[in-house]
Write a protein that holds these residues in place. Structure first.
Motif, short mmCIF file in Angstrom:
data_model
loop_
_atom_site.label_atom_id
_atom_site.label_comp_id
_atom_site.label_asym_id
_atom_site.label_seq_id
_atom_site.Cartn_x
_atom_site.Cartn_y
_atom_site.Cartn_z
N TYR A 100 0.85 -1.19 0.00
CA TYR A 100 0.00 0.00 0.00
C TYR A 100 0.88 1.24 0.00
O TYR A 100 1.75 1.37 0.86
N PHE A 101 0.65 2.13 -0.94
CA PHE A 101 1.34 3.41 -0.99
C PHE A 101 0.32 4.45 -0.56
O PHE A 101 -0.71 4.63 -1.22
N ILE A 102 0.59 5.14 0.55
CA ILE A 102 -0.39 6.05 1.15
C ILE A 102 0.19 7.46 1.23
O ILE A 102 1.32 7.65 1.69
N ASP A 103 -0.59 8.44 0.80
CA ASP A 103 -0.21 9.84 0.93
C ASP A 103 -0.27 10.19 2.41
O ASP A 103 -1.35 10.24 3.00
N VAL A 108 -4.85 9.14 2.07
CA VAL A 108 -5.46 8.51 0.90
C VAL A 108 -4.50 7.48 0.32
O VAL A 108 -3.30 7.76 0.15
N ASP A 109 -5.02 6.29 0.01
CA ASP A 109 -4.17 5.29 -0.64
C ASP A 109 -4.00 5.69 -2.10
O ASP A 109 -4.96 5.87 -2.82
N ILE A 110 -2.75 5.84 -2.49
CA ILE A 110 -2.40 6.30 -3.83
C ILE A 110 -2.38 5.13 -4.80
O ILE A 110 -2.83 5.23 -5.93
N GLU A 111 -1.83 4.01 -4.32
CA GLU A 111 -1.65 2.84 -5.16
C GLU A 111 -1.59 1.60 -4.27
O GLU A 111 -1.02 1.65 -3.18
N ILE A 112 -2.18 0.52 -4.74
CA ILE A 112 -2.11 -0.76 -4.03
C ILE A 112 -1.77 -1.81 -5.06
O ILE A 112 -2.38 -1.86 -6.13
N THR A 113 -0.79 -2.63 -4.74
CA THR A 113 -0.47 -3.76 -5.61
C THR A 113 -0.44 -5.01 -4.74
O THR A 113 -0.04 -4.95 -3.59
N GLY A 114 -0.92 -6.11 -5.28
CA GLY A 114 -1.00 -7.31 -4.46
C GLY A 114 -0.96 -8.58 -5.27
O GLY A 114 -0.93 -8.56 -6.50
N GLY A 115 -0.96 -9.69 -4.55
CA GLY A 115 -0.89 -11.01 -5.18
C GLY A 115 0.56 -11.39 -5.40
O GLY A 115 1.40 -11.18 -4.54
N PHE A 126 5.53 2.33 -8.53
CA PHE A 126 6.35 3.52 -8.21
C PHE A 126 6.07 4.64 -9.21
O PHE A 126 5.97 5.80 -8.83
N SER A 127 5.92 4.27 -10.47
CA SER A 127 5.64 5.26 -11.51
C SER A 127 4.29 5.94 -11.26
O SER A 127 4.17 7.17 -11.34
N LYS A 128 3.26 5.13 -10.95
CA LYS A 128 1.93 5.69 -10.67
C LYS A 128 1.97 6.60 -9.45
O LYS A 128 1.36 7.67 -9.43
N VAL A 129 2.68 6.15 -8.41
CA VAL A 129 2.78 6.95 -7.18
C VAL A 129 3.47 8.28 -7.48
O VAL A 129 3.01 9.33 -7.04
N SER A 130 4.54 8.22 -8.24
CA SER A 130 5.27 9.43 -8.60
C SER A 130 4.37 10.40 -9.36
O SER A 130 4.33 11.59 -9.06
N ASP A 131 3.63 9.88 -10.34
CA ASP A 131 2.72 10.72 -11.12
C ASP A 131 1.64 11.33 -10.24
O ASP A 131 1.36 12.53 -10.33
N LYS A 132 1.06 10.52 -9.36
CA LYS A 132 -0.02 11.03 -8.50
C LYS A 132 0.50 12.03 -7.48
O LYS A 132 -0.17 13.01 -7.18
N THR A 134 3.15 13.96 -7.81
CA THR A 134 3.49 15.18 -8.52
C THR A 134 2.22 16.00 -8.72
O THR A 134 2.20 17.19 -8.49
N GLY A 135 1.13 15.33 -9.11
CA GLY A 135 -0.17 16.00 -9.24
C GLY A 135 -0.66 16.48 -7.90
O GLY A 135 -1.24 17.56 -7.78
#
Length: 183
Positions: A100-103, A108-115, A126-132, A134-135
């Motif tokens: 879980y990547f949390i701001d 707010v959870d920015i990105e979740i990856t699992g499995g 990491f790319s999605k988190v960086s983009d979000k 930055t926004g």
């Protein structure tokens, strides 16, 4: 230094260092992430004998992955632990393992990856988190400008319906204690 890092990246089974995990509780980790104005990362794992957890552990030893996590405050929780139960009361844990990547400023959870988590899937996260983020920084700057303008106008009191991450953690702890008391 970059040349050395490049050599390390090309060499098989050579690791810069071990991934640094926050030593303390969730509340302290959140406070640390807020103070550093960085992303709060929660790694939820199964038992060490779990195949998907073993694969994640291997990915977390990768030098590039370690370097990406270096600027974040990371904590590891094992499913079934009381700390993980408190976390799951706020952020549903559906798949184990999960990251879980949390701001830390908003909770707010920015990105979740699992499995089955691969190096490629984590790099994508990491790319999605960086983009979000930055926004998010741009949004925060706009919000601060708006608040400055509003501060010059007469104020009316209002309460925010969204709660901070720390408030949500406190609420989760209370819920866990209530459930224990009910048993």
């Amino acid at each position: 230094m970059k040349a050395l890092f490049g050599k390390l990246m090309g060499a098989p089974n050579v690791h810069m260092k071990k991934m640094e995990l926050f030593n303390g509780g969730v509340k302290e980790a959140i406070a640390e992430a807020k103070a550093k104005k960085t992303v709060f990362v929660v790694i939820v794992t199964g038992p060490s004998t779990d195949e998907a957890t073993e694969k994640l552990d291997e990915v977390l030893k990768d030098a590039e992955i370690i370097s990406r996590f270096a600027s974040m405050v990371c904590i590891r929780l094992e499913t079934g632990s009381s700390t993980c139960s408190q976390f799951a009361a706020i952020y549903p844990v559906i798949i184990v393992p999960s990251v879980y990547f949390i701001d830390s400023s908003s909770g707010v959870d920015i990105e979740i990856t699992g499995g089955v988590i691969t190096k490629e899937s984590l790099l994508g996260s990491f790319s999605k988190v960086s983009d979000k983020m930055t926004g998010s920084v741009k949004e925060t700057e706009k919000k601060e400008e708006t608040e400055t303008v509003k501060a010059q106008e007469p104020q009316q009191s209002s309460s925010s319906p969204s709660s901070s991450l720390q408030e949500r953690v406190e609420r989760a702890k209370m819920l866990v204690e209530q459930r224990k008391a009910e048993k």
